[in-house]
Design a protein around this motif. Structure first.
Motif, PDB file in Angstrom:
ATOM      1  N   VAL A  79      72.796  52.671  17.067  1.00 13.18           N
ATOM      2  CA  VAL A  79      71.734  51.703  17.325  1.00 13.18           C
ATOM      3  C   VAL A  79      71.853  50.614  16.266  1.00 13.18           C
ATOM      4  O   VAL A  79      71.762  50.895  15.068  1.00 13.18           O
ATOM      5  CB  VAL A  79      70.339  52.342  17.247  1.00 13.18           C
ATOM      6  CG1 VAL A  79      69.267  51.312  17.579  1.00 13.18           C
ATOM      7  CG2 VAL A  79      70.242  53.539  18.182  1.00 13.18           C
ATOM      8  N   VAL A  80      72.092  49.388  16.691  1.00 11.24           N
ATOM      9  CA  VAL A  80      72.251  48.276  15.760  1.00 11.24           C
ATOM     10  C   VAL A  80      70.989  47.418  15.770  1.00 11.24           C
ATOM     11  O   VAL A  80      70.560  46.930  16.826  1.00 11.24           O
ATOM     12  CB  VAL A  80      73.472  47.404  16.122  1.00 11.24           C
ATOM     13  CG1 VAL A  80      73.504  46.127  15.275  1.00 11.24           C
ATOM     14  CG2 VAL A  80      74.758  48.200  15.914  1.00 11.24           C
TER      15      VAL A  80
ATOM     16  N   LEU B  82      71.219  47.922  21.274  1.00 10.41           N
ATOM     17  CA  LEU B  82      70.874  46.779  20.436  1.00 10.41           C
ATOM     18  C   LEU B  82      69.355  46.655  20.318  1.00 10.41           C
ATOM     19  O   LEU B  82      68.653  46.658  21.333  1.00 10.41           O
ATOM     20  CB  LEU B  82      71.419  45.484  21.036  1.00 10.41           C
ATOM     21  CG  LEU B  82      72.891  45.143  20.843  1.00 10.41           C
ATOM     22  CD1 LEU B  82      73.193  43.800  21.503  1.00 10.41           C
ATOM     23  CD2 LEU B  82      73.257  45.097  19.373  1.00 10.41           C
ATOM     24  N   VAL B  83      68.875  46.557  19.094  1.00 11.37           N
ATOM     25  CA  VAL B  83      67.463  46.266  18.851  1.00 11.37           C
ATOM     26  C   VAL B  83      67.390  44.909  18.165  1.00 11.37           C
ATOM     27  O   VAL B  83      67.901  44.734  17.057  1.00 11.37           O
ATOM     28  CB  VAL B  83      66.799  47.344  17.977  1.00 11.37           C
ATOM     29  CG1 VAL B  83      65.335  46.976  17.717  1.00 11.37           C
ATOM     30  CG2 VAL B  83      66.887  48.715  18.647  1.00 11.37           C
ATOM     31  N   ILE B  84      66.767  43.966  18.826  1.00 14.51           N
ATOM     32  CA  ILE B  84      66.689  42.588  18.334  1.00 14.51           C
ATOM     33  C   ILE B  84      65.265  42.272  17.908  1.00 14.51           C
ATOM     34  O   ILE B  84      64.320  42.431  18.696  1.00 14.51           O
ATOM     35  CB  ILE B  84      67.111  41.581  19.436  1.00 14.51           C
ATOM     36  CG1 ILE B  84      68.468  41.958  20.036  1.00 14.51           C
ATOM     37  CG2 ILE B  84      67.126  40.163  18.872  1.00 14.51           C
ATOM     38  CD1 ILE B  84      69.627  41.855  19.093  1.00 14.51           C
ATOM     39  N   ASP B  85      65.091  41.849  16.667  1.00 13.73           N
ATOM     40  CA  ASP B  85      63.800  41.350  16.207  1.00 13.73           C
ATOM     41  C   ASP B  85      63.747  39.856  16.529  1.00 13.73           C
ATOM     42  O   ASP B  85      64.468  39.056  15.933  1.00 13.73           O
ATOM     43  CB  ASP B  85      63.630  41.585  14.706  1.00 13.73           C
ATOM     44  CG  ASP B  85      62.228  41.226  14.218  1.00 13.73           C
ATOM     45  OD1 ASP B  85      61.605  40.315  14.800  1.00 13.73           O
ATOM     46  OD2 ASP B  85      61.761  41.838  13.253  1.00 13.73           O
ATOM     47  N   ASP B  86      62.900  39.505  17.488  1.00  7.49           N
ATOM     48  CA  ASP B  86      62.828  38.119  17.974  1.00  7.49           C
ATOM     49  C   ASP B  86      61.568  37.404  17.491  1.00  7.49           C
ATOM     50  O   ASP B  86      61.086  36.473  18.129  1.00  7.49           O
ATOM     51  CB  ASP B  86      62.871  38.118  19.512  1.00  7.49           C
ATOM     52  CG  ASP B  86      63.286  36.773  20.093  1.00  7.49           C
ATOM     53  OD1 ASP B  86      63.980  36.009  19.395  1.00  7.49           O
ATOM     54  OD2 ASP B  86      62.906  36.488  21.243  1.00  7.49           O
ATOM     55  N   SER B  87      61.042  37.836  16.337  1.00  8.09           N
ATOM     56  CA  SER B  87      59.793  37.269  15.829  1.00  8.09           C
ATOM     57  C   SER B  87      59.861  35.763  15.615  1.00  8.09           C
ATOM     58  O   SER B  87      58.869  35.046  15.799  1.00  8.09           O
ATOM     59  CB  SER B  87      59.401  37.955  14.512  1.00  8.09           C
ATOM     60  OG  SER B  87      59.154  39.324  14.703  1.00  8.09           O
ATOM     61  N   HIS B  88      61.039  35.275  15.206  1.00  4.66           N
ATOM     62  CA  HIS B  88      61.178  33.846  14.913  1.00  4.66           C
ATOM     63  C   HIS B  88      61.820  33.083  16.067  1.00  4.66           C
ATOM     64  O   HIS B  88      62.188  31.918  15.915  1.00  4.66           O
ATOM     65  CB  HIS B  88      61.998  33.659  13.638  1.00  4.66           C
ATOM     66  CG  HIS B  88      61.324  34.192  12.414  1.00  4.66           C
ATOM     67  ND1 HIS B  88      60.410  33.458  11.683  1.00  4.66           N
ATOM     68  CD2 HIS B  88      61.387  35.408  11.806  1.00  4.66           C
ATOM     69  CE1 HIS B  88      59.962  34.180  10.678  1.00  4.66           C
ATOM     70  NE2 HIS B  88      60.545  35.376  10.730  1.00  4.66           N
ATOM     71  N   GLY B  89      61.960  33.760  17.213  1.00  6.18           N
ATOM     72  CA  GLY B  89      62.540  33.110  18.379  1.00  6.18           C
ATOM     73  C   GLY B  89      61.571  32.973  19.528  1.00  6.18           C
ATOM     74  O   GLY B  89      61.467  31.910  20.149  1.00  6.18           O
ATOM     75  N   ILE B  90      60.830  34.037  19.810  1.00  2.00           N
ATOM     76  CA  ILE B  90      59.937  34.008  20.965  1.00  2.00           C
ATOM     77  C   ILE B  90      58.886  32.915  20.805  1.00  2.00           C
ATOM     78  O   ILE B  90      58.347  32.694  19.731  1.00  2.00           O
ATOM     79  CB  ILE B  90      59.281  35.387  21.179  1.00  2.00           C
ATOM     80  CG1 ILE B  90      58.600  35.433  22.549  1.00  2.00           C
ATOM     81  CG2 ILE B  90      58.316  35.726  20.060  1.00  2.00           C
ATOM     82  CD1 ILE B  90      58.221  36.822  22.998  1.00  2.00           C
ATOM     83  N   GLY B  91      58.663  32.202  21.887  1.00  2.00           N
ATOM     84  CA  GLY B  91      57.695  31.108  21.859  1.00  2.00           C
ATOM     85  C   GLY B  91      58.310  29.755  21.619  1.00  2.00           C
ATOM     86  O   GLY B  91      57.720  28.730  22.003  1.00  2.00           O
TER      87      GLY B  91
END
Length: 346
Positions: free
Chosen positions: A145-146, A174-183
């Protein structure tokens, strides 16, 4: 230097009676101080109250949570979605649920602490990460798990994810942190999920904070129906209080405002880039509002000229200094002209 203020930092902030232009934080769409957005939130606050400190598994359940989760899944392009009270809790639910004998966790460069399990190594580059995964396949049958962030300026993640493309993704979750992308990135601000799906990994899970671009106290997790059901059935999810329902409901009615703010933000980004004489002074992604640099003199110079930016050791005091200029939809063309003129004078 650390500053203490008594109001939300908008395009300007006041410190000890002195006014500064503020180009920091994560309020990309400037919603937290937007009058129209606040009006929607206040109306929902009257209906749903200030908070709902009960389990999502309780015998009395507020319907807005599932309604908003269906809306978010449709926006992002995932089969399903659940929400938590913060992006950090969303990341920890994913990480702790996958931390098992059947999985091996790997952390890509600059992966956020929200998805970290203590004791797990963070690799300095994708080459070293790939070597570690290759070695893992030779000694274990557990699924890798990346964990990585969608927005990595120095590693060139979104939109092409060149670092991830070096890995045997068909065998990796794949685990993607999209906190600074979503929106703010993707079609209608739908974030990175659809882009990541095109990489054809074994499975894709996206987690994020909704408190940055969308300006509400909540976190989200996106993935397949079966994976989301698995998360819902954990003690972690059942034992946690949810996000404020008033915040959830505000996502429904704020869509037109979000669209308008994204247009303003994109205009501000274009104005800023066109106004800079030396683009090599900063590291940045095309059409993205954060601009990074490593020269500590820049932050000091801007501060002396009444401009404050994000400039502190993150996520702890032993971490490297994070210095970045952040544009928001709330900034005026005049604000950006002042900032650009100062940088051009360096």
């Amino acid at each position: 230097m650390t500053y203490s203020i008594d109001a939300f930092p908008g395009r300007t902030i006041s410190v000890n009676g002195k006014s500064y232009l503020y180009f920091g934080g994560t309020s990309y769409l400037g919603l937290q101080t937007d009058a129209a957005f606040q009006e929607i939130y206040l109306e929902n606050l009257k209906n749903y109250g200030t908070n709902y400190a009960a389990s999502r598994k309780a015998n009395v359940q507020i319907s807005v949570f599932e309604e908003v989760e269906a809306y978010l899944a449709g926006l992002v392009g995932s089969e399903s979605c659940i929400t938590m009270s913060s992006g950090y809790l969303a990341g920890q639910l994913v990480a702790q649920s996958l931390n098992s004998d059947t999985h091996e966790l790997f952390y890509a460069p600059e992966s956020h602490s929200a998805v970290h399990i203590p004791g797990k190594e963070t690799y300095q580059n994708f080459g070293d990460l790939g070597t570690a995964i290759t070695a893992h396949f030779k000694s274990s049958k557990s699924t890798p798990v990346v964990f990585t962030d969608s927005i990595l300026v120095l590693e060139g993640a979104y939109p092409d994810f060149l670092g991830l493309r070096k890995l045997p993704l068909e065998e990796i979750i794949l685990v993607i942190d999209d906190s600074h992308g979503i929106g703010i990135v993707g079609k209608n601000g739908n974030g990175a999920y659809e882009r990541v799906k095109q990489l054809n990994a074994k499975e894709v899970i996206v987690c994020c904070s909704l408190g940055k671009a969308y300006g509400i106290q909540a976190g989200g997790i996106f993935g397949t129906k079966s994976r989301i059901e698995h998360f819902k059935n954990t003690d972690f999810f059942g034992g946690a209080s949810p996000a404020p329902p008033a915040a959830m409901a505000t996502l429904f009615k704020g869509e037109k405002i979000f669209e308008e703010k994204r247009k303003l933000l994109n205009q501000n980004i274009q104005w800023f880039v066109k106004s800079l004489k030396n683009l090599k002074l900063l590291n940045y992604l095309d059409n993205y509002p954060a601009f990074y640099f490593s020269n500590p003199k820049i932050a000091s110079f801007l501060e002396k000229n009444n401009v404050l930016i994000t400039n502190f050791n993150y996520p702890n005091e032993d971490s490297p200094l994070m210095s970045r200029i952040v544009l928001s939809a709330a900034h005026t063309k005049e604000d950006i002209a002042v900032l650009a003129e100062l940088l051009n004078s360096l």
